[in-house]
Enzyme design. Structure first.
Site, PDB file in Angstrom:
ATOM      1  N   SER A 190     -21.698  19.498 -10.619  1.00  0.00           N
ATOM      2  CA  SER A 190     -22.054  20.642 -11.461  1.00  0.00           C
ATOM      3  C   SER A 190     -21.231  21.857 -11.060  1.00  0.00           C
ATOM      4  O   SER A 190     -20.191  21.724 -10.403  1.00  0.00           O
ATOM      5  CB  SER A 190     -23.550  20.929 -11.347  1.00  0.00           C
ATOM      6  OG  SER A 190     -23.935  21.890 -12.301  1.00  0.00           O
ATOM      7  N   ASN A 191     -21.665  23.034 -11.471  1.00  0.00           N
ATOM      8  CA  ASN A 191     -20.977  24.279 -11.096  1.00  0.00           C
ATOM      9  C   ASN A 191     -22.026  25.365 -10.851  1.00  0.00           C
ATOM     10  O   ASN A 191     -23.227  25.107 -10.965  1.00  0.00           O
ATOM     11  CB  ASN A 191     -19.977  24.687 -12.172  1.00  0.00           C
ATOM     12  CG  ASN A 191     -20.648  24.822 -13.515  1.00  0.00           C
ATOM     13  OD1 ASN A 191     -21.538  25.641 -13.697  1.00  0.00           O
ATOM     14  ND2 ASN A 191     -20.240  23.989 -14.473  1.00  0.00           N
ATOM     15  N   HIS A 192     -21.565  26.589 -10.548  1.00  0.00           N
ATOM     16  CA  HIS A 192     -22.497  27.642 -10.112  1.00  0.00           C
ATOM     17  C   HIS A 192     -23.121  28.445 -11.258  1.00  0.00           C
ATOM     18  O   HIS A 192     -23.780  29.447 -11.020  1.00  0.00           O
ATOM     19  CB  HIS A 192     -21.774  28.621  -9.185  1.00  0.00           C
ATOM     20  CG  HIS A 192     -21.381  28.015  -7.876  1.00  0.00           C
ATOM     21  ND1 HIS A 192     -22.313  27.542  -6.977  1.00  0.00           N
ATOM     22  CD2 HIS A 192     -20.170  27.771  -7.331  1.00  0.00           C
ATOM     23  CE1 HIS A 192     -21.686  27.053  -5.922  1.00  0.00           C
ATOM     24  NE2 HIS A 192     -20.380  27.174  -6.122  1.00  0.00           N
ATOM     25  N   ALA A 194     -21.092  26.684 -19.148  1.00  0.00           N
ATOM     26  CA  ALA A 194     -20.015  26.218 -18.272  1.00  0.00           C
ATOM     27  C   ALA A 194     -20.108  24.695 -18.241  1.00  0.00           C
ATOM     28  O   ALA A 194     -20.730  24.106 -17.351  1.00  0.00           O
ATOM     29  CB  ALA A 194     -20.184  26.809 -16.884  1.00  0.00           C
TER      30      ALA A 194
END
Ligand code: CTP
Length: 399
Positions: A208-210, A275
């Site tokens: 995943s991402n932030h 995102a």
């Protein structure tokens, strides 16, 4: 007169600031609004019903039951109003609104109201800062309630700080903005994507991402304030789910693609702030991958670029907005994405700017449109950034 014929229920609760409700009521009447006042019993200890009934030119309602045989119809009042304004709103009333308590007429009207609600807190600094009050105010925002203030300054307790009720003139400005804004996107369907996606490696691990989803949630909320019918498609996040919009929760880029492509043909405006992961594991294992010598790589495959798909399918009347989070050459990359994905507008932010990007409560953006007009904005709260983005979208949509 700016508010000619507007129907406003003014709720007044027990706070020393209740005396300001008289001036507020007078300003509302002066601008042509029809005002019906509902008070709590404790408010009547601070200001008399006679003052407010004289100023509003309507009877002031306090009790659920008028006499033994008739009651004050809270449902009727809630349906009559175009705006319910609670000013001052005490910590107690805010808590009751947040939790659905209904032990007086004012709270019954609040629960019955189908119209937007504007809440103007007034209380002591420490009461305002208490985590419980902060949590309650957060909750009210997820219902779509507008919170005005509080202001910073001298308090009746002798303390100085946040908690003072906004001045009636400033509240009037908010009310006028509210009515001006509320019809801007009336009848328009808007799709917003937000948050990260989770790409599962196995049942316990993912890529995943932030992204926190905050920017997309703020945009969706602002669009709803402008009268749009909003569908918010969001990846996994820790934010309170907004109850005033159509919310669809998804997990992976694949799920987000399916949900977005279903909504896109029906949408007048689409804003893709999510995102979305660019890669996903080739295989998502059914069981947890056990630690073993030799497991040192995961095969990845590309995800579908949802925004590009939309850009290809876009009809002439549809407006498409994308985001670009960059770490270098932000404007160049942003412009490239705008053209490559056939967008009408791109919101560029860069991790080179302090306070911009993922997670925080602020952002610093640059907007680029199809004509290559570049507009740079200062560092602002994500709520204010959402306002700037939506203003530009309305401008482009109406051009
Ligand atoms: N986006 C999307 N689907 C994807 C990837 C991105 O819809 N699979 C959208 C995002 O929601 C955002 C925009 O595309 O609005 C830009 O995303 P970004 O990851 O910055 O762009 P990419 O095209 O993936 O370019 P790169 O990663 O090379 O910067």
């Amino acid at each position: 007169m700016q508010l000619a014929g507007r129907k406003i229920v003014l709720g007044v609760t027990g706070s020393i600031a209740a005396y300001k409700a008289a001036h507020l009521c007078r300003l509302l009447k002066k601008e042509g609004a029809e005002v019906k006042v509902v008070m709590t019993t404790s408010a009547s200890a601070f200001i008399t019903p006679l003052t407010l009934s004289t100023l509003s030119a309507n009877p002031v309602l306090i009790e659920m039951v008028k006499d033994d045989s008739t009651w004050n119809n809270h449902v009727e009042l809630g349906l009559w109003a175009e705006l319910m304004l609670i000013a001052p709103a005490s910590a107690n009333t805010i808590a009751k609104c947040a939790h659905g308590l209904c032990d007086n007429l004012l709270n019954a009207v609040y629960l019955s109201a189908r119209c937007p609600v504007m809440i103007v807190p007034a209380m002591d600094h420490d009461m305002y800062l208490h985590p419980s009050t902060q949590q309650n105010i957060k909750e009210l925002k997820t219902f779509g309630n507008l919170i005005v203030g509080p202001a910073n300054g001298d308090l009746a307790s002798g303390l100085t700080g946040e908690g003072r009720m906004e001045e009636p003139e400033s509240i009037m400005q908010h009310i006028q903005n509210f009515f001006n804004h509320a019809s801007q996107l009336k009848g328009k369907r808007v799709l917003v994507s937000a948050g990260p996606t989770h790409e599962h490696i196995d049942p316990v691990r993912y890529i995943s991402n932030h992204s926190s989803g905050k920017m997309g949630f703020a945009i969706a909320d602002e669009l709803a304030r402008r009268g749009a019918e909003v569908t918010l498609i969001a990846g996994p996040n820790n934010l309170s789910k907004p109850s005033h919009l159509h919310y669809i929760g998804v997990e992976s880029a694949h799920d987000m693609h399916d949900a977005c492509m279903k909504e896109f043909p029906k949408s007048d405006i689409s804003i893709m702030s999510a995102a979305v992961a660019d890669f996903t594991p080739e295989i998502s294992a059914n069981q947890k991958i056990k630690k073993a010598p030799g497991v040192n790589s995961i095969q990845l495959k590309d995800t579908v670029d949802i925004l590009s798909e939309m850009g290809k399918a876009k009809k002439a009347k549809q407006l498409l907005v994308g985001f670009a989070l960059e770490t270098e050459d932000a404007i160049k990359h942003g412009m490239d994405k705008l053209q490559r994905k056939n967008l009408d507008l791109i919101v560029v932010n860069t991790l080179e700017d302090e306070g911009a990007g993922f997670g925080g409560d602020t952002n610093k953006i640059t907007l680029i449109d199809k004509q290559k007009n570049i507009t740079r904005f200062d560092l602002k709260s994500k709520t204010e950034v959402a306002r700037d983005i939506v203003n530009e979208i309305i401008h482009l949509y109406n051009a």
